[in-house]
Design an enzyme around this catalytic site. Structure first.
Site, short mmCIF file in Angstrom:
data_model
loop_
_atom_site.label_atom_id
_atom_site.label_comp_id
_atom_site.label_asym_id
_atom_site.label_seq_id
_atom_site.Cartn_x
_atom_site.Cartn_y
_atom_site.Cartn_z
N GLY A 1 -53.43 22.28 12.10
CA GLY A 1 -54.61 21.43 12.27
C GLY A 1 -55.91 22.22 12.25
O GLY A 1 -56.18 23.00 11.34
N HIS B 1 -54.71 22.78 25.65
CA HIS B 1 -54.73 21.40 26.13
C HIS B 1 -53.30 20.88 26.36
O HIS B 1 -52.98 20.34 27.40
CB HIS B 1 -55.48 20.53 25.12
CG HIS B 1 -55.06 20.73 23.68
ND1 HIS B 1 -54.88 21.97 23.13
CD2 HIS B 1 -54.74 19.85 22.70
CE1 HIS B 1 -54.50 21.84 21.87
NE2 HIS B 1 -54.39 20.56 21.59
N ALA C 1 -41.07 19.06 15.05
CA ALA C 1 -40.02 19.93 15.58
C ALA C 1 -40.54 21.04 16.48
O ALA C 1 -39.83 21.55 17.34
CB ALA C 1 -39.23 20.53 14.42
N ASP D 1 -50.30 12.75 22.90
CA ASP D 1 -51.23 12.45 21.83
C ASP D 1 -52.39 13.39 22.01
O ASP D 1 -52.82 13.64 23.14
CB ASP D 1 -51.69 10.99 21.89
CG ASP D 1 -52.46 10.60 20.64
OD1 ASP D 1 -52.11 11.08 19.54
OD2 ASP D 1 -53.43 9.83 20.74
P1 ITT Z 1 -46.65 13.54 16.66
O1 ITT Z 1 -47.67 12.43 16.80
O2 ITT Z 1 -45.45 13.16 15.82
O3 ITT Z 1 -46.22 14.14 17.95
P2 ITT Z 1 -48.82 15.13 15.36
O4 ITT Z 1 -48.70 16.52 14.77
O5 ITT Z 1 -49.42 14.05 14.50
O6 ITT Z 1 -47.34 14.78 15.87
P3 ITT Z 1 -50.88 14.57 17.36
O7 ITT Z 1 -50.96 13.12 16.96
O8 ITT Z 1 -50.75 14.88 18.79
O9 ITT Z 1 -49.62 15.29 16.68
O10 ITT Z 1 -52.11 15.41 16.79
C1 ITT Z 1 -53.27 14.83 16.27
C2 ITT Z 1 -54.10 15.78 15.43
O11 ITT Z 1 -54.97 16.52 16.30
C3 ITT Z 1 -53.32 16.83 14.65
O12 ITT Z 1 -52.97 16.36 13.39
C4 ITT Z 1 -54.35 17.96 14.56
O13 ITT Z 1 -55.19 17.72 13.48
C5 ITT Z 1 -55.15 17.82 15.85
N1 ITT Z 1 -54.62 18.76 16.88
C6 ITT Z 1 -54.01 18.41 18.04
N2 ITT Z 1 -53.64 19.50 18.73
C7 ITT Z 1 -54.02 20.57 17.98
C8 ITT Z 1 -53.88 21.96 18.16
O14 ITT Z 1 -53.26 22.48 19.20
N3 ITT Z 1 -54.35 22.76 17.20
C9 ITT Z 1 -54.95 22.26 16.11
N4 ITT Z 1 -55.11 20.96 15.86
C10 ITT Z 1 -54.65 20.09 16.80
#
Ligand code: ITT
Length: 207
Positions: free
Chosen positions: A164, A191, A14, A75
């Site tokens: 994350g 990013h 969300a 992603d």
């Molecule tokens: P959706 O795939 O449903 O969009 P998600 O939260 O799983 O949601 P991603 O697959 O894009 O999103 O993220 C992959 C992982 O990378 C996420 O679980 C984090 O551990 C890490 N990550 C990505 N962007 C981050 C950020 O801005 N800050 C901290 N960790 C991040």
């Protein structure tokens, strides 16, 4: 053409919908962005590709086909230099079943990376967050862009914002972790912010 663009953002997270709205508004692009909450029947797409861009395209294609609307998907993940670029596309599930069992998978993922880097000296703790964003227009173009934020992994968690790996990531030129920043500050250098801004120009063309 000129007018309001309607877009579907291929996520059930969300937080990403207002983030995308804000980026587009700041770029002067008029768009209505809806998430997958509005499409409960949309297919779940497994992230099976070896690259962020490949996975973003997979998700955007599936949602564009399902909704008949232009779809954007992202992603993202963390690439750690001392781990040869891992966890990379495996960032969300780095701690595997152990992480599932802990009840806080993000925390388990983060601690695994900290443990893996325990003996890595301060000068070799470089890392980067990477985000790919893809736009797929039904029967039309496919565009994919990438955004990167360089930084380093510190040894202990700091800050309560973000998610994350944010509590252990300090961007280049900063002393704070991304978990110690306000969301707008992080979006300005992140990013995902960079990738969404790059896509804004393509989205403007759809209006
Ligand atoms: P959706 O795939 O449903 O969009 P998600 O939260 O799983 O949601 P991603 O697959 O894009 O999103 O993220 C992959 C992982 O990378 C996420 O679980 C984090 O551990 C890490 N990550 C990505 N962007 C981050 C950020 O801005 N800050 C901290 N960790 C991040």
């Amino acid at each position: 053409m000129s007018g309001r663009v309607k877009l579907v953002l291929a996520t059930r997270n969300a937080k990403k919908v207002p983030e995308m709205q804000a980026v587009l508004a700041a770029a002067g692009v008029e768009a209505d962005v809806v998430g997958l909450d509005a499409y409960p029947q949309a297919p779940e797409v497994a992230e099976t590709e070896p690259t962020f861009t490949g996975n973003a395209l997979l998700k955007a294609r599936a949602v564009a086909a399902h909704t008949g609307l232009p779809a954007v998907a992202d992603d993202s993940g963390l690439r750690v230099d001392a781990l040869n670029g891992m966890p990379g596309v495996l960032s969300a599930r780095w701690s595997g079943r152990f992480g599932d069992a802990t009840g806080d998978k993000d925390l388990a993922n983060l601690h695994l990376v900290l443990d893996q880097l325990a003996d890595t000296p301060d000068g070799r703790r470089g890392a980067e967050f990477v985000a790919a964003a893809a736009l797929v227009v039904p029967g039309g173009v496919e565009t994919a862009v990438e955004g990167v934020m360089r930084g380093r992994i510190i040894r202990e968690r700091r800050g309560g914002n973000g998610f994350g790996y944010d509590p252990v990531f300090v961007p280049e030129g900063e002393t704070r972790t991304t978990a110690e920043m306000e969301p707008e500050e992080k979006n300005a250098i992140s990013h995902r912010g960079k990738a969404f801004r790059a896509l804004a120009e393509e989205i403007r063309e759809l209006g």
